[in-house]
Design a protein around this motif. Structure first.
Motif, PDB file in Angstrom:
ATOM      1  N   LEU A 149       0.832  -1.199   0.000  1.00 53.69           N
ATOM      2  CA  LEU A 149       0.000   0.000   0.000  1.00 53.69           C
ATOM      3  C   LEU A 149       0.865   1.246   0.000  1.00 53.69           C
ATOM      4  N   THR A 150       0.403   2.262  -0.687  1.00 50.64           N
ATOM      5  CA  THR A 150       1.003   3.584  -0.560  1.00 50.64           C
ATOM      6  C   THR A 150       0.132   4.361   0.422  1.00 50.64           C
ATOM      7  N   LEU A 151       0.655   4.566   1.615  1.00 48.69           N
ATOM      8  CA  LEU A 151      -0.102   5.272   2.646  1.00 48.69           C
ATOM      9  C   LEU A 151       0.093   6.774   2.512  1.00 48.69           C
ATOM     10  N   ASP A 152      -0.989   7.472   2.533  1.00 48.12           N
ATOM     11  CA  ASP A 152      -0.937   8.932   2.580  1.00 48.12           C
ATOM     12  C   ASP A 152      -1.243   9.326   4.020  1.00 48.12           C
ATOM     13  N   ILE A 153      -0.167   9.521   4.793  1.00 46.26           N
ATOM     14  CA  ILE A 153      -0.313   9.808   6.220  1.00 46.26           C
ATOM     15  C   ILE A 153      -0.247  11.314   6.423  1.00 46.26           C
ATOM     16  N   GLU A 154      -1.405  11.907   6.393  1.00 45.93           N
ATOM     17  CA  GLU A 154      -1.529  13.345   6.622  1.00 45.93           C
ATOM     18  C   GLU A 154      -0.571  14.132   5.732  1.00 45.93           C
ATOM     19  N   GLY A 155      -0.567  13.759   4.438  1.00 46.46           N
ATOM     20  CA  GLY A 155       0.224  14.496   3.455  1.00 46.46           C
ATOM     21  C   GLY A 155       1.569  13.887   3.137  1.00 46.46           C
TER      22      GLY A 155
END
Length: 227
Positions: free
Chosen positions: A61-67
């Motif tokens: 997964l490519t996580l988008d953690i608050e930007g």
């Protein structure tokens, strides 16, 4: 190869069973991200998007953690044993080009020769592969194979860049002779004879017949007495 799906993630500060239940009620999934010597980061992920992404084994997964974006491999997915919804996900930080050790499932295709049985002894193989190029499955064809054919881990074709970790001599697929109905009945009869089941049954029948005869005789005597 494993897909890379972008998932928006939120950091969470509440922990414990109560917090996890509240996250699930909001149609989200509690998760933890760790690896590469970093402190674990506790996250909540969108329920539906996470469920769809994790239908693929070893999903990256490519996580988008608050930007901020971070690649992560789904290492452990915990599901409710009855309803099967996702309860928690363990994610491991990975980087492009980095190799990871994972278990990849075996998919058997084709029809073996008539009157044979195909048995899968190893449902998965442990391999080392690039995190962003993990095979979804390994396909093994048994088309036309005769009884007595064995396929070992070392004989399974692997994509370029994938290294086998499982013992190469481990049996993966076994093609054996099917047992006919007649042979099965003969084996069962032999086993029953050795266990004395037929003899016990015969003795029981004789005893039951004897009791029935005695009962009938007593009834006749009573009738004669009454007469």
């Amino acid at each position: 190869m494993s897909d890379q799906t972008t998932i928006p993630a939120e950091k969470r500060t509440e922990f414990g069973k109560g917090a996890a239940r509240r996250i699930r009620r909001a149609d989200k999934v509690p998760a933890v991200l760790y690896g590469h010597g970093t402190d674990p980061v506790h996250l909540s992920l969108p329920g539906h998007a996470t469920m769809m992404a994790l239908k693929i084994q070893n999903a990256v997964l490519t996580l988008d953690i608050e930007g901020e974006t971070q690649l992560a491999l789904a290492k452990d997915v915990q599901r409710d044993p009855i309803k099967r919804f996702i309860e928690h996900v363990d994610l491991v930080i990975v980087r492009k080009g980095e190799k990871v050790t994972v278990d990849v499932g075996i998919h058997v295709e084709g029809e073996a020769a008539p009157e044979t049985v195909v048995t899968v002894d190893h449902a998965t193989l442990t391999v080392e592969a690039e995190a962003t190029h993990i095979p979804e499955t390994f396909t093994v064809s048994v088309e036309g194979m005769e009884a007595g054919t064995h396929i070992t881990a070392g004989q399974v074709e692997l994509p370029s860049g994938v290294t086998l970790v499982t013992d190469p001599e481990a049996l993966v697929v076994n093609v054996s002779q099917a047992v006919s109905a007649e042979a099965l009945e003969a084996e069962l009869a032999e086993a029953e004879a050795e266990a004395g089941i037929e003899q016990e049954s015969a003795e029981g029948d004789e005893a039951a017949e004897g009791e029935a005869s005695e009962g009938a005789g007593e009834g006749d005597d009573e009738d004669k007495t009454e007469e």
